[in-house]
Scaffold this active site. Structure first.
Site, PDB file in Angstrom:
ATOM      1  N   LYS A   1     -71.887  60.916  18.855  1.00 29.37           N
ATOM      2  CA  LYS A   1     -71.838  59.566  19.440  1.00 29.37           C
ATOM      3  C   LYS A   1     -71.712  58.507  18.364  1.00 29.37           C
ATOM      4  O   LYS A   1     -70.909  57.598  18.474  1.00 29.37           O
ATOM      5  CB  LYS A   1     -73.149  59.253  20.193  1.00 29.37           C
ATOM      6  CG  LYS A   1     -73.325  59.896  21.517  1.00 29.37           C
ATOM      7  CD  LYS A   1     -74.452  59.219  22.298  1.00 29.37           C
ATOM      8  CE  LYS A   1     -75.807  59.252  21.604  1.00 29.37           C
ATOM      9  NZ  LYS A   1     -76.458  60.561  21.583  1.00 29.37           N
TER      10      LYS A   1
ATOM     11  N   ARG B   1     -81.246  55.344  27.791  1.00 27.72           N
ATOM     12  CA  ARG B   1     -81.678  56.738  27.804  1.00 27.72           C
ATOM     13  C   ARG B   1     -82.626  57.042  28.953  1.00 27.72           C
ATOM     14  O   ARG B   1     -83.080  58.171  29.090  1.00 27.72           O
ATOM     15  CB  ARG B   1     -82.358  57.092  26.489  1.00 27.72           C
ATOM     16  CG  ARG B   1     -81.352  57.356  25.410  1.00 27.72           C
ATOM     17  CD  ARG B   1     -81.991  57.995  24.218  1.00 27.72           C
ATOM     18  NE  ARG B   1     -80.990  58.218  23.200  1.00 27.72           N
ATOM     19  CZ  ARG B   1     -81.245  58.533  21.959  1.00 27.72           C
ATOM     20  NH1 ARG B   1     -82.493  58.671  21.570  1.00 27.72           N
ATOM     21  NH2 ARG B   1     -80.275  58.716  21.102  1.00 27.72           N
TER      22      ARG B   1
ATOM     23  N   ARG C   1     -77.813  68.424   9.231  1.00 24.83           N
ATOM     24  CA  ARG C   1     -77.444  67.051   8.875  1.00 24.83           C
ATOM     25  C   ARG C   1     -78.330  66.504   7.751  1.00 24.83           C
ATOM     26  O   ARG C   1     -79.529  66.733   7.723  1.00 24.83           O
ATOM     27  CB  ARG C   1     -77.575  66.167  10.119  1.00 24.83           C
ATOM     28  CG  ARG C   1     -77.318  64.700   9.848  1.00 24.83           C
ATOM     29  CD  ARG C   1     -76.990  63.980  11.107  1.00 24.83           C
ATOM     30  NE  ARG C   1     -78.164  63.771  11.928  1.00 24.83           N
ATOM     31  CZ  ARG C   1     -78.129  63.024  13.052  1.00 24.83           C
ATOM     32  NH1 ARG C   1     -76.999  62.486  13.460  1.00 24.83           N
ATOM     33  NH2 ARG C   1     -79.216  62.868  13.758  1.00 24.83           N
TER      34      ARG C   1
ATOM     35  N   ARG D   1     -83.622  63.861   8.281  1.00 20.78           N
ATOM     36  CA  ARG D   1     -84.435  63.025   9.159  1.00 20.78           C
ATOM     37  C   ARG D   1     -85.548  63.864   9.768  1.00 20.78           C
ATOM     38  O   ARG D   1     -85.323  65.004  10.150  1.00 20.78           O
ATOM     39  CB  ARG D   1     -83.561  62.435  10.281  1.00 20.78           C
ATOM     40  CG  ARG D   1     -82.912  61.132   9.906  1.00 20.78           C
ATOM     41  CD  ARG D   1     -81.869  60.712  10.910  1.00 20.78           C
ATOM     42  NE  ARG D   1     -82.305  60.844  12.304  1.00 20.78           N
ATOM     43  CZ  ARG D   1     -81.560  60.489  13.344  1.00 20.78           C
ATOM     44  NH1 ARG D   1     -80.352  59.990  13.152  1.00 20.78           N
ATOM     45  NH2 ARG D   1     -81.998  60.636  14.568  1.00 20.78           N
TER      46      ARG D   1
ATOM     47  N   ARG E   1     -85.797  67.266  21.630  1.00 24.92           N
ATOM     48  CA  ARG E   1     -84.954  66.102  21.935  1.00 24.92           C
ATOM     49  C   ARG E   1     -83.872  66.456  22.956  1.00 24.92           C
ATOM     50  O   ARG E   1     -83.522  65.644  23.804  1.00 24.92           O
ATOM     51  CB  ARG E   1     -84.292  65.575  20.654  1.00 24.92           C
ATOM     52  CG  ARG E   1     -85.244  64.808  19.766  1.00 24.92           C
ATOM     53  CD  ARG E   1     -84.673  64.608  18.375  1.00 24.92           C
ATOM     54  NE  ARG E   1     -83.533  63.708  18.328  1.00 24.92           N
ATOM     55  CZ  ARG E   1     -82.666  63.659  17.323  1.00 24.92           C
ATOM     56  NH1 ARG E   1     -82.797  64.468  16.287  1.00 24.92           N
ATOM     57  NH2 ARG E   1     -81.680  62.800  17.333  1.00 24.92           N
TER      58      ARG E   1
HETATM   59  P1  AMP Z   1     -81.050  58.644  17.564  1.00 28.79           P
HETATM   60  O1  AMP Z   1     -80.795  58.154  16.190  1.00 28.79           O
HETATM   61  O2  AMP Z   1     -80.173  58.016  18.595  1.00 28.79           O
HETATM   62  O3  AMP Z   1     -81.039  60.147  17.661  1.00 28.79           O
HETATM   63  O4  AMP Z   1     -82.544  58.195  17.955  1.00 28.79           O
HETATM   64  C1  AMP Z   1     -83.642  58.617  17.189  1.00 28.79           C
HETATM   65  C2  AMP Z   1     -84.946  58.371  17.948  1.00 28.79           C
HETATM   66  O5  AMP Z   1     -85.064  56.980  18.266  1.00 28.79           O
HETATM   67  C3  AMP Z   1     -85.070  59.076  19.283  1.00 28.79           C
HETATM   68  O6  AMP Z   1     -85.501  60.404  19.149  1.00 28.79           O
HETATM   69  C4  AMP Z   1     -86.081  58.191  20.004  1.00 28.79           C
HETATM   70  O7  AMP Z   1     -87.390  58.443  19.538  1.00 28.79           O
HETATM   71  C5  AMP Z   1     -85.688  56.800  19.526  1.00 28.79           C
HETATM   72  N1  AMP Z   1     -84.709  56.156  20.437  1.00 28.79           N
HETATM   73  C6  AMP Z   1     -83.397  55.878  20.205  1.00 28.79           C
HETATM   74  N2  AMP Z   1     -82.807  55.279  21.248  1.00 28.79           N
HETATM   75  C7  AMP Z   1     -83.772  55.147  22.192  1.00 28.79           C
HETATM   76  C8  AMP Z   1     -83.808  54.613  23.519  1.00 28.79           C
HETATM   77  N3  AMP Z   1     -82.723  54.083  24.111  1.00 28.79           N
HETATM   78  N4  AMP Z   1     -84.992  54.662  24.188  1.00 28.79           N
HETATM   79  C9  AMP Z   1     -86.088  55.176  23.636  1.00 28.79           C
HETATM   80  N5  AMP Z   1     -86.125  55.709  22.399  1.00 28.79           N
HETATM   81  C10 AMP Z   1     -84.996  55.700  21.682  1.00 28.79           C
END
Ligand code: AMP
Length: 218
Positions: A13, A88, A127, A160, A171
């Site tokens: 994404k 989400r 990653r 990460r 996740r």
């Molecule tokens: P990402 O980088 O998109 O994989 O997001 C990393 C982490 O950020 C996720 O595992 C969540 O803990 C938090 N996160 C990102 N986007 C959201 C969202 N829209 N709602 C809630 N938590 C989020």
């Protein structure tokens, strides 16, 4: 152009959203990046968010909705945006609709990048990210020239916290449970477009382009 990117963690994404935003000349809004930045800055919101992120859990809706609302209200979002990692939850999707309706706007399309689970685990666990500039690498598919050093800026590469295998599987589960009703909502609204996310970056970018009608002449 106002577009939302959906799809499981690791589906690409981020990469595709950045590229589409660049082609369209609109901002790319990554919720993950916005939350990590807030955590790095040590703000109250950021520290609260970090507790959830490290467990692979979603940050509470009211925290992320506030962040998104503030961001969408800035002038650079007037011409559009590419949202990545939001909504989400169904509550976030509904909040987004309300925020846009207040601005007299709506979404143009919701792209759903589709990739199978085992490929996702392999992609995410391998990653590595540059601590300094945020550039992404993959131990197998896109290794840096020197181990643990960023090709772009010489920064240190790290994994990460939420890219560890156990957290990744969690996740994916959280994602599946949360995304089904959101996809249903967007499907019913006629906004949802499925995009095959399994190919290389350029192949997928071409599919994204077709899905939003780029390059389709009058
Ligand atoms: P990402 O980088 O998109 O994989 O997001 C990393 C982490 O950020 C996720 O595992 C969540 O803990 C938090 N996160 C990102 N986007 C959201 C969202 N829209 N709602 C809630 N938590 C989020």
């Amino acid at each position: 152009m106002r577009v939302v990117f959906m799809g499981p963690p690791g589906a690409g994404k981020g990469t595709q959203a950045v590229e589409l935003a660049r082609r369209q000349g609109v901002p790319h809004l990554s919720l993950g990046d916005m939350l990590r930045q807030a955590a790095a800055e040590g703000s109250e919101l950021g520290l609260r968010a970090r507790e959830f992120m490290e467990r692979g859990a979603l940050v509470p809706d009211q925290v992320v909705v506030g962040l998104v609302e503030e961001r969408l209200g800035r002038p650079d979002c007037q011409a559009g945006f590419v949202l990545d990692g939001f909504p989400r939850t169904l509550a976030q999707a509904e909040a987004l609709e309300r925020i846009l309706a207040r601005q007299g706007r709506g979404l143009d399309a919701v792209l759903n990048l589709e990739v199978d689970d085992e490929s996702l685990v392999e992609r995410l666990v391998g990653r590595r990210v540059c601590r300094r500039c945020g550039q992404n690498y993959h131990l197998r598919h896109r290794p840096p020239r020197r181990d643990e050093v960023c090709d772009v800026c010489g920064g240190e590469l790290y994994q990460r916290e939420d890219d560890r295998e156990e957290t990744v599987r969690r996740r994916l589960e959280v994602h599946r449970a949360n995304s089904a009703p959101i996809l249903g909502l967007y499907r019913a609204a006629g906004l949802l477009r499925a995009v095959d996310g399994r190919g290389g970056v350029e192949e997928v970018a071409a599919a994204v382009s077709r899905a939003v009608g780029e390059g389709a002449g009058p």
